[in-house]
Design a protein around this motif. Sequence first.
Motif, PDB file in Angstrom:
ATOM      1  N   GLN A 127      12.170   4.406  -2.092  1.00  0.00           N
ATOM      2  CA  GLN A 127      10.848   3.801  -1.878  1.00  0.00           C
ATOM      3  C   GLN A 127      10.278   4.109  -0.487  1.00  0.00           C
ATOM      4  O   GLN A 127       9.087   4.378  -0.351  1.00  0.00           O
ATOM      5  N   ASN A 128      11.149   4.075   0.525  1.00  0.00           N
ATOM      6  CA  ASN A 128      10.647   4.317   1.885  1.00  0.00           C
ATOM      7  C   ASN A 128      10.074   5.725   2.029  1.00  0.00           C
ATOM      8  O   ASN A 128      10.726   6.699   1.684  1.00  0.00           O
ATOM      9  N   PHE A 129       8.888   5.828   2.552  1.00  0.00           N
ATOM     10  CA  PHE A 129       8.247   7.115   2.845  1.00  0.00           C
ATOM     11  C   PHE A 129       8.175   8.003   1.612  1.00  0.00           C
ATOM     12  O   PHE A 129       8.258   9.225   1.713  1.00  0.00           O
ATOM     13  N   GLY A 130       7.995   7.411   0.471  1.00  0.00           N
ATOM     14  CA  GLY A 130       8.123   8.165  -0.774  1.00  0.00           C
ATOM     15  C   GLY A 130       6.812   8.456  -1.477  1.00  0.00           C
ATOM     16  O   GLY A 130       5.719   8.233  -0.964  1.00  0.00           O
ATOM     17  N   VAL A 131       6.967   8.964  -2.708  1.00  0.00           N
ATOM     18  CA  VAL A 131       5.825   9.305  -3.553  1.00  0.00           C
ATOM     19  C   VAL A 131       4.986   8.064  -3.856  1.00  0.00           C
ATOM     20  O   VAL A 131       3.757   8.109  -3.872  1.00  0.00           O
ATOM     21  N   THR A 132       5.670   6.938  -4.079  1.00  0.00           N
ATOM     22  CA  THR A 132       4.930   5.717  -4.391  1.00  0.00           C
ATOM     23  C   THR A 132       4.032   5.336  -3.218  1.00  0.00           C
ATOM     24  O   THR A 132       2.902   4.892  -3.410  1.00  0.00           O
ATOM     25  N   ALA A 133       4.542   5.536  -2.006  1.00  0.00           N
ATOM     26  CA  ALA A 133       3.765   5.193  -0.817  1.00  0.00           C
ATOM     27  C   ALA A 133       2.522   6.067  -0.721  1.00  0.00           C
ATOM     28  O   ALA A 133       1.429   5.598  -0.408  1.00  0.00           O
ATOM     29  N   GLU A 134       2.692   7.344  -1.021  1.00  0.00           N
ATOM     30  CA  GLU A 134       1.565   8.288  -0.937  1.00  0.00           C
ATOM     31  C   GLU A 134       0.473   7.885  -1.939  1.00  0.00           C
ATOM     32  O   GLU A 134      -0.711   7.812  -1.593  1.00  0.00           O
ATOM     33  N   ILE A 135       0.877   7.629  -3.163  1.00  0.00           N
ATOM     34  CA  ILE A 135      -0.112   7.299  -4.196  1.00  0.00           C
ATOM     35  C   ILE A 135      -0.762   5.945  -3.879  1.00  0.00           C
ATOM     36  O   ILE A 135      -1.984   5.800  -3.939  1.00  0.00           O
ATOM     37  N   ALA A 136       0.062   4.970  -3.498  1.00  0.00           N
ATOM     38  CA  ALA A 136      -0.471   3.638  -3.189  1.00  0.00           C
ATOM     39  C   ALA A 136      -1.459   3.721  -2.023  1.00  0.00           C
ATOM     40  O   ALA A 136      -2.505   3.071  -2.029  1.00  0.00           O
ATOM     41  N   SER A 137      -1.121   4.552  -1.067  1.00  0.00           N
ATOM     42  CA  SER A 137      -1.975   4.661   0.109  1.00  0.00           C
ATOM     43  C   SER A 137      -3.323   5.304  -0.242  1.00  0.00           C
ATOM     44  O   SER A 137      -4.372   4.873   0.222  1.00  0.00           O
ATOM     45  N   ARG A 138      -3.294   6.313  -1.098  1.00  0.00           N
ATOM     46  CA  ARG A 138      -4.572   6.936  -1.479  1.00  0.00           C
ATOM     47  C   ARG A 138      -5.449   5.936  -2.233  1.00  0.00           C
ATOM     48  O   ARG A 138      -6.663   5.917  -2.073  1.00  0.00           O
ATOM     49  N   ILE A 139      -4.814   5.119  -3.054  1.00  0.00           N
ATOM     50  CA  ILE A 139      -5.582   4.106  -3.794  1.00  0.00           C
ATOM     51  C   ILE A 139      -6.185   3.102  -2.807  1.00  0.00           C
ATOM     52  O   ILE A 139      -7.365   2.757  -2.899  1.00  0.00           O
ATOM     53  N   SER A 140      -5.373   2.671  -1.855  1.00  0.00           N
ATOM     54  CA  SER A 140      -5.877   1.687  -0.888  1.00  0.00           C
ATOM     55  C   SER A 140      -7.015   2.266  -0.055  1.00  0.00           C
ATOM     56  O   SER A 140      -7.954   1.571   0.288  1.00  0.00           O
ATOM     57  N   GLU A 141      -6.901   3.543   0.267  1.00  0.00           N
ATOM     58  CA  GLU A 141      -7.954   4.158   1.084  1.00  0.00           C
ATOM     59  C   GLU A 141      -9.241   4.358   0.300  1.00  0.00           C
ATOM     60  O   GLU A 141     -10.329   4.158   0.812  1.00  0.00           O
ATOM     61  N   LYS A 142      -9.095   4.778  -0.954  1.00  0.00           N
ATOM     62  CA  LYS A 142     -10.286   5.249  -1.677  1.00  0.00           C
ATOM     63  C   LYS A 142     -10.783   4.298  -2.755  1.00  0.00           C
ATOM     64  O   LYS A 142     -11.839   4.546  -3.335  1.00  0.00           O
ATOM     65  N   ALA A 143     -10.028   3.269  -3.074  1.00  0.00           N
ATOM     66  CA  ALA A 143     -10.524   2.311  -4.079  1.00  0.00           C
ATOM     67  C   ALA A 143     -10.409   0.890  -3.533  1.00  0.00           C
ATOM     68  O   ALA A 143     -10.339  -0.069  -4.300  1.00  0.00           O
ATOM     69  N   PHE A 144     -10.379   0.770  -2.210  1.00  0.00           N
ATOM     70  CA  PHE A 144     -10.092  -0.514  -1.567  1.00  0.00           C
ATOM     71  C   PHE A 144     -10.943  -1.660  -2.103  1.00  0.00           C
ATOM     72  O   PHE A 144     -10.438  -2.725  -2.445  1.00  0.00           O
ATOM     73  N   TYR A 145     -12.243  -1.437  -2.204  1.00  0.00           N
ATOM     74  CA  TYR A 145     -13.137  -2.546  -2.562  1.00  0.00           C
ATOM     75  C   TYR A 145     -13.061  -2.925  -4.036  1.00  0.00           C
ATOM     76  O   TYR A 145     -13.725  -3.849  -4.474  1.00  0.00           O
ATOM     77  N   TYR A 146     -12.253  -2.194  -4.784  1.00  0.00           N
ATOM     78  CA  TYR A 146     -12.084  -2.526  -6.198  1.00  0.00           C
ATOM     79  C   TYR A 146     -10.763  -3.246  -6.436  1.00  0.00           C
ATOM     80  O   TYR A 146     -10.478  -3.658  -7.543  1.00  0.00           O
ATOM     81  N   LEU A 147      -9.942  -3.338  -5.392  1.00  0.00           N
ATOM     82  CA  LEU A 147      -8.599  -3.887  -5.594  1.00  0.00           C
ATOM     83  C   LEU A 147      -8.607  -5.405  -5.561  1.00  0.00           C
ATOM     84  O   LEU A 147      -9.207  -6.008  -4.682  1.00  0.00           O
ATOM     85  N   ASP A 148      -7.918  -5.975  -6.532  1.00  0.00           N
ATOM     86  CA  ASP A 148      -7.844  -7.430  -6.591  1.00  0.00           C
ATOM     87  C   ASP A 148      -6.444  -7.908  -6.216  1.00  0.00           C
ATOM     88  O   ASP A 148      -6.170  -9.099  -6.254  1.00  0.00           O
ATOM     89  N   ALA A 149      -5.586  -6.966  -5.882  1.00  0.00           N
ATOM     90  CA  ALA A 149      -4.208  -7.311  -5.502  1.00  0.00           C
ATOM     91  C   ALA A 149      -3.660  -6.142  -4.703  1.00  0.00           C
ATOM     92  O   ALA A 149      -4.162  -5.028  -4.827  1.00  0.00           O
ATOM     93  N   PRO A 150      -2.633  -6.394  -3.882  1.00  0.00           N
ATOM     94  CA  PRO A 150      -2.024  -5.271  -3.160  1.00  0.00           C
ATOM     95  C   PRO A 150      -1.452  -4.265  -4.153  1.00  0.00           C
ATOM     96  O   PRO A 150      -0.959  -4.655  -5.213  1.00  0.00           O
ATOM     97  N   VAL A 151      -1.523  -2.980  -3.818  1.00  0.00           N
ATOM     98  CA  VAL A 151      -0.895  -1.955  -4.656  1.00  0.00           C
ATOM     99  C   VAL A 151       0.611  -2.042  -4.421  1.00  0.00           C
ATOM    100  O   VAL A 151       1.068  -2.055  -3.284  1.00  0.00           O
ATOM    101  N   ILE A 152       1.361  -2.146  -5.519  1.00  0.00           N
ATOM    102  CA  ILE A 152       2.813  -2.359  -5.402  1.00  0.00           C
ATOM    103  C   ILE A 152       3.557  -1.033  -5.595  1.00  0.00           C
ATOM    104  O   ILE A 152       3.288  -0.295  -6.541  1.00  0.00           O
ATOM    105  N   ARG A 153       4.482  -0.760  -4.668  1.00  0.00           N
ATOM    106  CA  ARG A 153       5.336   0.424  -4.786  1.00  0.00           C
ATOM    107  C   ARG A 153       6.660   0.003  -5.391  1.00  0.00           C
ATOM    108  O   ARG A 153       7.215  -1.020  -5.001  1.00  0.00           O
TER     109      ARG A 153
END
Lengths: 326, 331
Positions: free
Chosen positions: B264-290
Motif C-alpha cells: 500500500q505504501n507509495f503504491g498504485v493505489t496511492a497514485e490512483i487515489a491521488s489523481r482522483i483527489s486532485e481532479k474530482a475533489f469537489y465531487y467526493l463525498d468521502a475520502p478515497v480509500i487505498r
Amino acid sequence: MSYEVKMPQLGMNQDTALVVAWFKKEGDKIEKGDPLFEVETDKATMEVEAQKEGYLSKIKVDEGSEVPVGQLLALISDTNEDSHNGQTDLAGSDAFEPMEPDAEPINDKSIENEVQNIEDPSDRKELVNRITRNNVGSAGGKVLASPKAKFAAKEMGFDLAELRNSGIAEPFHFADLGRVPQSPSFSSIYMQVSAEAFDALILKSETAKRSLLFSKFTSSAWSFVFEDSFLEVIFKDTNGESYVETTTEAVSSSDVANTITLIDLCDTRISAYETGSNKLTLSFSQLRNELTICFSFNERILKFPDAVKFLNELGARIEDPILQLI
Amino acid sequence: MRSITLSQAVNEAIAEEMRLDSSVFLIGEDVAEAGTPFKITSGLVEEFGTERVIDTPISEPGFMGLAVGAAMTGSRPIVDIMFGDFLFLIMDQLCNQAAKAHYMSGGKLNVPLVVRTNLGATRRSAAQHSQSLHALVSHIPGLKIAMPSSAYEAKGLLKTAIRDDNPVVIFEDKLMYQDKADVPEDEYLIPFGEAAVLQEGNQVTLIGTSSMRQVCEEAALILADEKISVEIIDPRTLVPLDEKTILNSAKKTGRVVVVDEGHQNFGVTAEIASRISEKAFYYLDAPVIRMGAMDVPVPFSPVLEDLTVPTAEKVASNARKIIAGELVHEL
C-alpha cells in the motif's frame, strides 16, 4: 477603559500553553461569553470565553505561540476606537480572569496522543477544533464536510453551520444536506392546466389508475428536467396512508436527495395542500376540466427557476399526454 | 463462447503473434523444454524451434540485456521473467536502457520488447517469490504496464504489447493461471489506456487491478445483498492509465475504494487515489480509500500470508463505512 486577557492556568502543573486559534479579529465586537481563543496544554484543548463585553482592541500573541501562564494575550476595550489609534488605558483596567472552561478537560489518553502525534500544524488545528467541539460542546471552528457536500451547499447558497446547529454529526456528507430542519424558505407554486386529455386517457384505458399516472408523469418530468437526478415518488392518500409508487432508479436510501410526495385531492372539495417542510410535495385537485397542481418545496434545496421548469414540464405532459411517449 | 484458462490464453497470444511476425521470439528460463514452472509456454518450442523459443541459463541480467539489444536491432523479444520478484535483477537493462533508448537516441532507436512476468501472494512461496512489484516499474517513464485481470484480458493485452514499439511489462497473477474465462476464437486486441467498467452503479466505485478485480466483484456481491449500488472498474493498464473513465466514475459516485495487490505504501493505489483527489475533489463525498497489501515482507505462514492481502470482506466493509459517512481511518 481596557481589560487584559491573560493566559489562564488550566492544569495543576502547567507552566505554558499553546494559543491554537483566535476566534475574533482585532476590532471585532465581543459579547460576554463569546468564544475568544482556543488553547492547548499537554493535557487538553479548550476554548476560553470572553469575560467582558467590548471590542477586541489588540491581539498580542499570534496563533501557534507557546506562552507562559499569566502572560498578556490581548486587550478588550469599551470602545472600538482603541483598536485603531492603538491607545490603551491600562491604568483603569480590571484584571481579566478567564472563565473556567464550561466542561471537564478531556482526559482521554488516546485523543491526547493523537493530538501530539500529528506533525502538520494545519491537521493539528483541525483536529483540535474537532475535539474541542465534540467534547466541550462549543459552536466555533471550521465546519467539517466532504468536498461534495461543501460544493453542493455553496451552489445552493446553503450555510453548513445550520446543520451543526441542528445537531447532525460532523463531518457532513452530501446526504446530510437533505436533513436540514424546517426552515422559512419554504415556497409553493400553483398551476392550472386543462385536464381534458388526461381524463380522456383514463377513460379510454381500463387499467390506468389516476394516482399511478400522476406518479409516472411526475417522475418522467423530473428525469427530463434534472437529468442525473434520482426521484422516489411516494403517494399519500387522504386517509394519511403513504406508499412508494414509483422510483426512477433502484438505489438505496443514502443517496436519496429527492423524494416527492403526491396527494390526490381530485375527489374532494379541497383545492391545495402545502406542507411547509423540506419535502417536495405535489397536490392535485380538480374542478370540472381544470386541474390545479400545487408544488411545495424548499428554496434552499430546490431553486425557484428549477421548480418552475419542473412544474411547467409536468403541466405540459398532463395537458398533452403524448409528450410522455417522446 | 469457449472458455479457456489464463495460461492457455497467454500461450495462444504468443503463438499467434509468432506465426504472424517472424521477428518475435521468446526467451527466458525454462521457457522451451519445461514450458515454464506454470506450464504456460508448453508446445511452443515444438512449433517454433529452439531458435525462437530460447532456454537461458539462470542469468536474468544477461538474457535481458541480450533482448534489449535484439529489440534495438529489429527483433521483437518476449522476455519471460519467471517470478516478478526477479525484476530487481534486470532493473538496469529495463529501466536505464530499454525505457530510455528511444529518448536518448533522439527517436532513432525503438525497443519493441515485452517483459512477461507475474505477481500475487497466497501461493505459499514466501517473501522472495510472492511480491507484486508493478508499482516499481510504473514509476519509470518510457515503460508501459499492463495488468490483465482474466484470460480474456491476458490474451488481448499481450497481443497489443507484442505489437507495441515500446517496452511493455505485463504482469499476470500467478494464482489465476488456471482460472477460466470466455475468450473468443477470433483474433482481438485490447488497446492500452482503456479501462473496463465491469459493473455500473452509483453509490461507490471499486477500482481493482489484476486479481483484485475478482475481489472487487465478490465485494460487490456482498454489497448487492445490502442494496448498495457498486460500480467496478478494471484499469487494465497502469501506464497509460485511463484517467477519464476513473474520474467520470468518481464524479458519479463520489466515493472510491482503490484495491491493488502491491504494497500500500507509495503504491498504485496511492497514485490512483491521488489523481482522483486532485481532479474530482469537489465531487467526493468521502475520502478515497487505498487498499493494498500490508507493508510487510510476505510471510511464509499461510495464516499470516492470507492476512496481508485485501479480501472481499475487507473491501465491502470499507465501502460500507464510507457510504455510511464513517471514518475508515481515525483522524
